[in-house]
Design a protein around this motif. Structure first.
Motif, PDB file in Angstrom:
ATOM      1  N   ILE A 131       0.836  -1.203   0.000  1.00  0.00           N
ATOM      2  CA  ILE A 131       0.000   0.000   0.000  1.00  0.00           C
ATOM      3  C   ILE A 131       0.869   1.250   0.000  1.00  0.00           C
ATOM      4  CG2 ILE A 131      -1.632   1.331   1.402  1.00  0.00           C
ATOM      5  CD1 ILE A 131      -2.845  -1.313   2.282  1.00  0.00           C
ATOM      6  N   PHE A 132       1.936   1.226   0.793  1.00  0.00           N
ATOM      7  CA  PHE A 132       2.826   2.389   0.842  1.00  0.00           C
ATOM      8  C   PHE A 132       3.508   2.619  -0.505  1.00  0.00           C
ATOM      9  CE2 PHE A 132       7.163   4.013   1.605  1.00  0.00           C
ATOM     10  CZ  PHE A 132       6.852   5.261   2.111  1.00  0.00           C
ATOM     11  N   SER A 133       4.011   1.551  -1.118  1.00  0.00           N
ATOM     12  CA  SER A 133       4.724   1.713  -2.395  1.00  0.00           C
ATOM     13  C   SER A 133       3.773   2.114  -3.517  1.00  0.00           C
ATOM     14  CB  SER A 133       5.458   0.414  -2.742  1.00  0.00           C
ATOM     15  OG  SER A 133       4.545  -0.664  -2.885  1.00  0.00           O
ATOM     16  N   MET A 134       2.576   1.581  -3.528  1.00  0.00           N
ATOM     17  CA  MET A 134       1.594   1.991  -4.539  1.00  0.00           C
ATOM     18  C   MET A 134       1.289   3.475  -4.409  1.00  0.00           C
ATOM     19  SD  MET A 134      -1.012  -1.254  -4.246  1.00  0.00           S
ATOM     20  CE  MET A 134      -2.356  -0.369  -5.021  1.00  0.00           C
ATOM     21  N   SER A 135       1.057   3.931  -3.185  1.00  0.00           N
ATOM     22  CA  SER A 135       0.774   5.353  -2.975  1.00  0.00           C
ATOM     23  C   SER A 135       1.970   6.210  -3.349  1.00  0.00           C
ATOM     24  CB  SER A 135       0.391   5.591  -1.509  1.00  0.00           C
ATOM     25  OG  SER A 135      -0.711   4.802  -1.128  1.00  0.00           O
ATOM     26  N   LEU A 136       3.157   5.785  -2.917  1.00  0.00           N
ATOM     27  CA  LEU A 136       4.363   6.569  -3.168  1.00  0.00           C
ATOM     28  C   LEU A 136       4.658   6.706  -4.653  1.00  0.00           C
ATOM     29  CD1 LEU A 136       6.898   7.986  -2.081  1.00  0.00           C
ATOM     30  CD2 LEU A 136       8.007   5.740  -2.000  1.00  0.00           C
ATOM     31  N   PHE A 137       4.648   5.590  -5.380  1.00  0.00           N
ATOM     32  CA  PHE A 137       5.007   5.653  -6.795  1.00  0.00           C
ATOM     33  C   PHE A 137       3.915   6.312  -7.633  1.00  0.00           C
ATOM     34  CE2 PHE A 137       8.038   2.349  -5.487  1.00  0.00           C
ATOM     35  CZ  PHE A 137       9.191   2.841  -6.085  1.00  0.00           C
ATOM     36  N   SER A 138       2.661   6.201  -7.227  1.00  0.00           N
ATOM     37  CA  SER A 138       1.617   6.921  -7.966  1.00  0.00           C
ATOM     38  C   SER A 138       1.758   8.421  -7.748  1.00  0.00           C
ATOM     39  CB  SER A 138       0.227   6.445  -7.527  1.00  0.00           C
ATOM     40  OG  SER A 138      -0.025   6.763  -6.173  1.00  0.00           O
ATOM     41  N   ILE A 139       2.180   8.834  -6.552  1.00  0.00           N
ATOM     42  CA  ILE A 139       2.439  10.265  -6.309  1.00  0.00           C
ATOM     43  C   ILE A 139       3.626  10.727  -7.146  1.00  0.00           C
ATOM     44  CG2 ILE A 139       3.290  11.873  -4.556  1.00  0.00           C
ATOM     45  CD1 ILE A 139       1.543  10.374  -2.529  1.00  0.00           C
ATOM     46  N   ILE A 140       4.658   9.888  -7.244  1.00  0.00           N
ATOM     47  CA  ILE A 140       5.794  10.237  -8.113  1.00  0.00           C
ATOM     48  C   ILE A 140       5.342  10.355  -9.560  1.00  0.00           C
ATOM     49  CG2 ILE A 140       7.999   9.385  -9.006  1.00  0.00           C
ATOM     50  CD1 ILE A 140       8.509   8.137  -6.264  1.00  0.00           C
ATOM     51  N   GLY A 141       4.483   9.452 -10.005  1.00  0.00           N
ATOM     52  CA  GLY A 141       3.943   9.554 -11.361  1.00  0.00           C
ATOM     53  C   GLY A 141       3.155  10.828 -11.561  1.00  0.00           C
ATOM     54  N   PHE A 142       2.404  11.234 -10.571  1.00  0.00           N
ATOM     55  CA  PHE A 142       1.653  12.484 -10.649  1.00  0.00           C
ATOM     56  C   PHE A 142       2.598  13.670 -10.810  1.00  0.00           C
ATOM     57  CE2 PHE A 142      -0.487  16.172  -8.948  1.00  0.00           C
ATOM     58  CZ  PHE A 142      -1.802  16.036  -9.357  1.00  0.00           C
ATOM     59  N   LEU A 143       3.656  13.698  -9.989  1.00  0.00           N
ATOM     60  CA  LEU A 143       4.610  14.810 -10.069  1.00  0.00           C
ATOM     61  C   LEU A 143       5.354  14.810 -11.399  1.00  0.00           C
ATOM     62  CD1 LEU A 143       6.053  14.634  -6.441  1.00  0.00           C
ATOM     63  CD2 LEU A 143       4.355  16.228  -7.341  1.00  0.00           C
ATOM     64  N   LEU A 144       5.678  13.638 -11.948  1.00  0.00           N
ATOM     65  CA  LEU A 144       6.325  13.580 -13.259  1.00  0.00           C
ATOM     66  C   LEU A 144       5.417  14.142 -14.340  1.00  0.00           C
ATOM     67  CD1 LEU A 144       8.092  10.087 -13.216  1.00  0.00           C
ATOM     68  CD2 LEU A 144       9.176  12.348 -13.239  1.00  0.00           C
ATOM     69  N   SER A 145       4.133  13.816 -14.247  1.00  0.00           N
ATOM     70  CA  SER A 145       3.191  14.348 -15.236  1.00  0.00           C
ATOM     71  C   SER A 145       3.142  15.868 -15.178  1.00  0.00           C
ATOM     72  CB  SER A 145       1.798  13.755 -14.982  1.00  0.00           C
ATOM     73  OG  SER A 145       0.853  14.316 -15.853  1.00  0.00           O
ATOM     74  N   LEU A 146       3.139  16.413 -13.962  1.00  0.00           N
ATOM     75  CA  LEU A 146       3.139  17.869 -13.828  1.00  0.00           C
ATOM     76  C   LEU A 146       4.420  18.473 -14.390  1.00  0.00           C
ATOM     77  CD1 LEU A 146       1.675  18.492 -10.253  1.00  0.00           C
ATOM     78  CD2 LEU A 146       0.477  18.297 -12.417  1.00  0.00           C
ATOM     79  N   ALA A 147       5.547  17.825 -14.082  1.00  0.00           N
ATOM     80  CA  ALA A 147       6.831  18.375 -14.523  1.00  0.00           C
ATOM     81  C   ALA A 147       6.951  18.366 -16.047  1.00  0.00           C
ATOM     82  CB  ALA A 147       7.962  17.569 -13.891  1.00  0.00           C
ATOM     83  N   LEU A 148       6.506  17.304 -16.680  1.00  0.00           N
ATOM     84  CA  LEU A 148       6.627  17.205 -18.137  1.00  0.00           C
ATOM     85  C   LEU A 148       5.737  18.207 -18.859  1.00  0.00           C
ATOM     86  CD1 LEU A 148       6.765  13.329 -18.566  1.00  0.00           C
ATOM     87  CD2 LEU A 148       8.653  14.961 -18.732  1.00  0.00           C
ATOM     88  N   ASN A 149       4.677  18.651 -18.201  1.00  0.00           N
ATOM     89  CA  ASN A 149       3.757  19.588 -18.848  1.00  0.00           C
ATOM     90  C   ASN A 149       3.862  20.994 -18.285  1.00  0.00           C
ATOM     91  OD1 ASN A 149       1.848  17.804 -20.644  1.00  0.00           O
ATOM     92  ND2 ASN A 149       2.078  16.701 -18.709  1.00  0.00           N
ATOM     93  N   ALA A 150       4.803  21.224 -17.380  1.00  0.00           N
ATOM     94  CA  ALA A 150       4.888  22.526 -16.726  1.00  0.00           C
ATOM     95  C   ALA A 150       5.257  23.636 -17.703  1.00  0.00           C
ATOM     96  CB  ALA A 150       5.905  22.483 -15.587  1.00  0.00           C
TER      97      ALA A 150
END
Length: 1156
Positions: free
Chosen positions: A598-617
């Motif tokens: 549960i921790f790793s799923m939450s952590l890596f999905s948050i990292i994916g969210f931040l990557l999406s923001l960074a690529l489109n910033a």
């Protein structure tokens, strides 16, 4: 923002032609015949196809996916923190054995006490255990100190049989204040009363789904030594759920226990089985009878009610029969499992909830009272304050476990932490024999507790309990054993030395229990940190999304990044565990593979969210949509005030006093918003709109004040709170004036809704059917149910005492509508009809046609001579006909239809409330309506100011161009100025209204008779519409009753954007809604998440060893977590995926527009 023309909520088209031409075009220009309430026909402009409607569904689904991800992250974070904070107590599955006492007993064997196969010589062959659920201590003892002018409460002096025993047989009767450990729920109390263990707060949730008890307990020990057929049980089926292998259909008469409205069925069943059992005692050695009527009476009516006097008098009659029929070798134990507070509820740790009554009786002499003073044992005993003019002994509930076990010749359960009750082991005639009996029992008890701690240390060598055993109390037992060894087997040992040894063992038992209560359970700090960190990271993600993606709603490919991060977390979970276990602080954690996943799923999905923001910033930075300063645009104070509200709301958890008085802070927030809103309203340029806004703000503040008058008080508030929600502080029934107000609000609410919709010409379609018929009928049925429920309970409580000419002819009918009555079906049918309108009929009709729009066609004859232009050369003077087609409700096409769905949810929620709760939510719905109307006025004022600025800019450019006499340059300059101002088109900052709406959920929660305590849960709502407990519907009713205010506020959120917003397309043929809707949904989630983060930080980080952690902080954490998850779930499913999606699809189809 789109301009709102024409006014009064209607769109208008005009066609002018001759009568002949008009007739020839009637088949295409005239809409089909349309009646009110009928489905609104589609206005097909010729360029809108079904693909556009299909595309209109995409933003709703994308938004639902984003909110679903946030919801799942919140679930994971709360799960991790809860696993670390609300841990269950570690249970050892070892069992005590008769032939192993873990101590040398030779000192007692050589001095006249015969050795027995089991630990202590059996003192009684039989035992009768009578449990009167919620038998509070003051219900038991006599009260002779009441003045003549003082009215005796209904719960005092109703057990005279016990009072007579104290007067006539004081040496045969012992009365104790029986102190329970919280949580004070029946299941946890029965566990403690049979195992001698301390429950944990997380066990309270299992009070309604008892599973088999696997710990060692005296009931299983009794069955093992004497056989199952020597046990007879009757009463609460919680016992059979806990002990299915001991109590079955052959030796038990179990009855359903959770129908709190039913005061008599279970008790009558117990009485029916108890009589024959007492007449023939040869069939049992252990008789257990558990009565529930007193507890149910408290839940339904409160302690100070005539019903309580009736039930206690009934219990008195049964106790007399029990006491008269038992033999000399039978021990009678009469006890309450817990008490009840002033409203008749329990679950917390107030004095009234934890102080139950315990009466022990035997026809043999129990105690020589002079021995207590002779042995100077006073420092071992605890006493109550004067109650009824007398002082009584007080003991812990778990002390009954070792006491009863030894008296019946059983081994003490392995996990027991209780101490033997000294008085029951001083029955020997010889004083020295008496002190030896007590010393032997106490030493056996201490050895059992020491064995338990040794086993616990082997399993958890680094736990807090193991540390406390080494540092605080472990040496006390060793010191006592050493002293006993020094005494040896000398028969001339002085009584004073034996008393000294007794005090040493007693000191060990008391100290070890105190340490265990302090430690309570092991807090898993790594798990708590993981949960809090995930939740805080999700708040950061929401903040970035709100600030960066202001104009586009969601970045592209966001779903792919979230899905990819989640799958990566699942794949790497098993490899993360060895790495995490290398960290020293994690090694002692109970971190499992599921937790890491549960921790790793939450952590890596948050990292994916931040990557999406960074690529489109970069692309969005060019649009200048990500600047944080845009959050505090007009009005200047709005963003700052919203942030201040959130910050102060988070700081509430820094003190238990702040949490206790949280409702006062919420009222202060909303009244502050009212004052700031008044300043905003005074800036509105249009006079009529300004006056309306001021009136709405004042109404908002007045309604806040009205809602603050509905209160249920916590014990900690003391004299600073006056309860008004119930008829009195000692009852849980509504007052008569609340029923009168309920009738009035039921008549006024539909009228106000009609008035609100009529202001935008939206009283059409589904609104006509629902507001005038469905909602009215539902409210009327719910009101009738509340009145009949109140009158029926009143008739039921007085019908036994009302006879002759004083009897009311309707009392038998009304009394028959109470629980178990012949006419209960009539009352139940009424509220079921109301539920049918709220959940079936209304939603089905709304789903068929959710819009509140209609078409009105007006034909006007125009005389050309009165000014109508004719074409050049035309000499016709024939009158022409002008047709005007009005689309009623156009200006509020989105908002009105959505509002109808909100009122259906509103009806469902108020049906689960008490009468005053329904009134509160009716006022709350009006307050929500005031808020969205205010936002609409402020938005229009913002637009008007901007429009005036555009006009002034264009006029200035025109004047400059005229002076320069350059026509081409003038046109270019004017166009450039218009485009520049268009780019600056305002969008009102909706952060503050969103935070206010979120805070209103808390206000409604407190005003509907709830507090952040377990005892304030209104369990009686589980039986609304169901005659007996239903394990599917009853939990839903309790959840909706408790969290209904948060459900309504979460569902009302889109109205802040769509209320009175016409579906007018821009130059690209689109209506832009979802960027702002996305921001608002994320804002509400972020607010509630930040409050929960603060709660986690203070509760789990700073105050987890605080004295009030389980009384104040932990219940507030559970409330906040439940509210957050409920609001998330409502936003994802009901708000976006169902209601909003359906309204937007219908608007897109009917008006041929694309909503993005």
């Amino acid at each position: 923002m789109a301009q709102r023309n024409p006014p009064l909520g209607q769109a208008q088209t005009t066609a002018t032609s001759s009568p002949a031409t008009l007739r020839s075009r009637s088949t295409t220009a005239t809409p089909a015949k349309h009646t009110p309430g009928q489905r609104f026909p589609r206005l097909d402009s010729g360029n809108g196809d079904s693909s556009k409607a299909a595309k209109g569904r995409t933003p709703s689904i994308r938004l639902a996916k984003l909110l679903l991800w946030v919801f799942l992250v919140h679930v994971g974070a709360i799960y991790l923190f809860t696993r670390g904070f609300l841990l269950s107590r570690s249970v050892l599955d070892s069992k005590s054995e008769c032939d192993n006492t873990n101590m040398d007993e030779s000192i007692f064997t050589d001095h006249g006490l015969d050795s027995k196969p089991c630990w202590y010589p059996q003192q009684y062959k039989k035992a009768v255990v009578v449990v009167i659920d919620a038998l509070r201590f003051d219900f038991v003892v006599p009260h002779h100190d009441l003045s003549d002018a003082e009215r005796e409460p209904h719960y005092l002096n109703k057990l005279p049989v016990i009072h007579r025993l104290l007067e006539e047989q004081p040496d045969n009767t012992l009365v104790y204040q029986f102190v329970a450990d919280p949580p004070t729920t029946t299941l946890q109390r029965l566990k403690a009363l049979t195992t001698g263990t301390l429950p944990t707060i997380i066990d309270a949730g299992s009070n309604f789904a008892s599973s088999a008890l696997k710990e060692d307990n005296w009931l299983a020990q009794f069955e093992s030594l004497r056989g199952q057929d020597r046990i007879l049980f009757m009463g609460d089926d919680t016992w059979t759920g806990l002990f299915p292998s001991v109590l079955n259909t052959n030796n038990s008469h179990a009855f359903p226990s959770l129908d709190t409205h039913d005061l008599d069925t279970l008790d009558n069943g117990v009485i029916k089985a108890l009589g024959p059992a007492l007449e023939d005692s040869s069939k049992w050695d252990l008789l257990i009878a558990h009565f529930l009527g007193v507890d149910h009476c408290g839940h339904t009516y409160g302690p100070n009610d005539p019903h309580m006097a009736v039930k206690l008098e009934q219990m008195n009659d049964q106790l007399e029969k029990v006491l008269e029929s038992v033999s000399d070798d039978t021990l009678v134990v009469i006890m309450g499992d817990h008490g009840m507070n002033g409203h008749g509820d329990h679950g917390g740790d107030s004095d009234d909830e934890v102080e139950a009554g315990l009466v022990i009786y035997s026809k043999r002499k129990l105690l020589d009272a002079s021995l207590l003073d002779r042995f100077s044992l006073g420092d071992m005993l605890q006493y109550t304050k004067p109650i009824g003019g007398n002082v009584y002994r007080t003991v812990n509930q778990i002390d009954l476990v070792p006491t009863l076990s030894l008296l019946l010749g059983l081994p003490i359960p392995f996990n027991n932490l209780g101490s033997v009750i000294p008085e029951l082991f001083l029955s020997a005639k010889d004083p020295k024999s008496a002190i030896r009996d007590l010393l032997r029992a106490t030493r056996l008890n201490a050895a059992q507790v020491a064995t338990y701690f040794e086993s616990y240390m082997e399993l958890h060598p680094t736990s807090d309990i193991a540390l406390a055993n080494r540092m605080e109390f472990g040496e006390l037992f060793g010191r006592a054993e050493k002293f006993m060894g020094e005494l040896g087997q000398d028969p001339q040992t002085k009584t004073e030395d034996l008393a000294m040894a007794l005090r040493m063992y007693s000191d060990y038992l008391r100290t070890s229990l105190t340490s265990c209560k302090r430690i309570w359970a092991h807090f898993d700090v790594p798990l708590m940190a993981a949960g809090g960190g995930v939740l805080l990271a999700s708040c950061f993600c929401l903040l970035l999304h709100i600030t960066m993606y202001r104009t586009v709603g969601m970045p592209p490919n966001l779903e792919r990044f979230l899905a990819g991060g989640t799958l990566l977390g699942i794949a790497l979970a098993r490899y993360l565990k060895p790495l995490l276990l290398k960290i020293e602080t994690v090694q002692e954690s109970s971190l499992g593979l599921v937790d890491i996943m549960i921790f790793s799923m939450s952590l890596f999905s948050i990292i994916g969210f931040l990557l999406s923001l960074a690529l489109n910033a970069k692309s969005f930075a060019k649009r200048e949509s990500w600047n944080v300063l845009r959050l505090i645009r007009w009005p200047p104070l709005s963003g700052f005030l919203a942030c201040l509200f959130i910050f102060v709301n988070c700081l509430i958890f820094a003190s238990n006093s702040y949490i206790v008085h949280e409702s006062t802070f919420i009222i202060g927030f909303l009244q502050t918003f009212g004052l700031i809103g008044l300043l905003f309203s005074l800036r509105v340029p249009d006079k009529a709109a300004r006056n309306k806004a001021v009136l709405l703000v004042l109404s908002f503040m007045a309604m806040t004040r009205v809602l603050s008058a509905s209160t249920v008080c916590r014990e900690e508030q003391g004299d600073l709170c006056s309860p008004t929600y119930y008829a009195s502080a000692q009852q849980t029934v509504p007052s008569q004036w609340s029923l009168v107000m309920l009738v009035a609000s039921g008549a006024i609410t539909p009228y106000l809704i009609r008035l609100l919709l009529s202001s935008s010409k939206s009283m059409n379609g589904i609104a006509l059917l629902w507001v005038d018929y469905g909602l009215r009928i539902g409210i009327i049925m719910g009101t009738l149910y509340a009145v009949l429920d109140f009158e029926g309970s009143k008739a039921d409580g007085t019908r036994t005492a009302t006879t002759g000419n004083n009897a009311n002819a309707f009392e038998p009918l009304l009394g028959g509508m109470s629980a178990g009555g012949h006419y209960l079906w009539a009352k139940t049918t009424l509220v079921r009809i109301a539920f049918g309108f709220a959940l079936l009929i209304g939603p089905a009709a709304w789903w068929t046609n959710p819009l509140c729009m209609d078409i009105q066609t007006v034909e006007e004859t125009v005389n050309p001579a009165e000014g109508t232009k004719r074409s050049v050369g035309s000499t016709s003077t024939t009158p022409t006909t002008q047709r005007k087609i009005y689309i009623l409700g156009y200006a509020n096409a989105f908002g009105a239809g959505y509002y109808m769905a909100l009122t259906m949810m509103f009806l469902f929620v108020i049906l689960t409330q008490k009468p005053l709760g329904a009134i509160v939510l009716s006022v709350g719905l009006a307050q929500i309506s005031c808020l969205v109307e205010l936002v609409d006025i402020w938005r229009d004022a913002d637009f008007a100011v901007w429009q005036q600025r555009v006009i002034e800019r264009i006029q200035a450019e025109t004047q400059t161009s005229v002076e320069n006499a350059d026509g081409v340059a003038a046109a270019a300059s004017i166009q450039s100025a218009a485009q520049a101002e268009q780019a600056k088109a305002p969008t009102l900052n909706l952060l503050l209204p969103t935070v206010v709406l979120s805070l209103m959920g808390n206000l409604f929660f407190f005003a509907t008779g709830h507090q952040a305590t377990l005892s304030s849960i209104q369990w009686s709502s589980a039986f609304i519409g169901v005659p007996t407990l239903n394990y599917f519907f009853s939990p839903i009713l309790v959840i909706v009753n408790t969290l209904g205010p948060f459900i309504l506020c979460a569902m009302a959120l889109p109205l802040v954007v769509i209320w009175k917003l016409p579906p007018k397309a821009n130059r690209l043929g689109m209506v832009v809604l979802f960027p702002e809707l996305t921001r608002l949904c994320l804002m509400m989630m972020m607010h509630q998440s930040l409050v929960l983060v603060a709660n986690m930080f203070f509760t789990g980080g700073m105050f987890r060893r605080h004295l009030m952690v389980w009384k104040v902080f932990a219940p507030r954490f559970m409330l906040q977590a439940s509210a957050l998850l409920m609001m998330d779930l409502v936003l994802v499913t009901v708000t976006v995926l169902v209601v909003l999606n359906r309204v937007i699809r219908e608007v897109s189809t009917i008006l041929s527009v694309r909503v993005v």
